[in-house]
Design an enzyme around this catalytic site. Sequence first.
Site, PDB file in Angstrom:
ATOM      1  CB  SER A   1      -0.899   0.060   1.233  1.00 52.04           C
ATOM      2  OG  SER A   1      -0.059   0.344   2.258  1.00 52.04           O
TER       3      SER A   1
ATOM      4  CB  THR B   1      -0.256   0.607  -4.391  1.00 51.09           C
ATOM      5  OG1 THR B   1      -0.307  -0.306  -3.100  1.00 51.09           O
ATOM      6  CG2 THR B   1      -0.154   1.978  -4.253  1.00 51.09           C
ATOM      7  CE1 TYR B   2      -4.076  -1.525   1.001  1.00 54.88           C
ATOM      8  CE2 TYR B   2      -3.000  -2.598  -0.608  1.00 54.88           C
ATOM      9  CZ  TYR B   2      -3.349  -2.618   0.561  1.00 54.88           C
ATOM     10  OH  TYR B   2      -2.640  -3.401   1.649  1.00 54.88           O
TER      11      TYR B   2
ATOM     12  N   GLY C   1       5.679  -2.302   1.118  1.00 53.53           N
ATOM     13  CA  GLY C   1       5.648  -3.430   0.502  1.00 53.53           C
ATOM     14  C   GLY C   1       6.305  -3.619  -0.897  1.00 53.53           C
ATOM     15  CB  ALA C   2       6.285  -5.894  -3.779  1.00 52.89           C
ATOM     16  CB  ALA C   3       5.141  -0.386  -4.259  1.00 50.61           C
TER      17      ALA C   3
END
Length: 127
Positions: free
Chosen positions: A25, A57-58, A73-75
């Site tokens: 996120s 993403t969100y 996260g991954a982002a």
Amino acid sequence: MKRIFLSAKLHKVTTTAVELNYEGSCEIDGVLLDAAGIGAFEQIQIYNINNGNRFTTYTILGKDNSGIISVNGAAARKVNVGDVLIIAAYALYSEEELEGYAPRLCYVNNKNILTKISTGSKKSSLY
């Protein structure tokens, strides 16, 4: 027929944190989310001006007036602290809804404090 158009944009926000070991996120200052009309857990697109990365993403609601823009996260591998981002949300609009359509464009200073809200100009014959 419905079409996808920009509904809101946070223009040139500065990344304040990256949290790789988080579930994902982007945490965004609540004042900025409210100004843009973007909801918690709403899908967003992020465009990194510094390196050209673009990803989906969100949102997660951040503390009001904190200036937080935390990519998680991954982002987090696509962004560094200090990178300047454009955050965009899109929505499906019917032909009828497009008659009154205008995206919300939110601008900030270098501390991610809201400085201006405007609406997009209607230069297209599509709406």
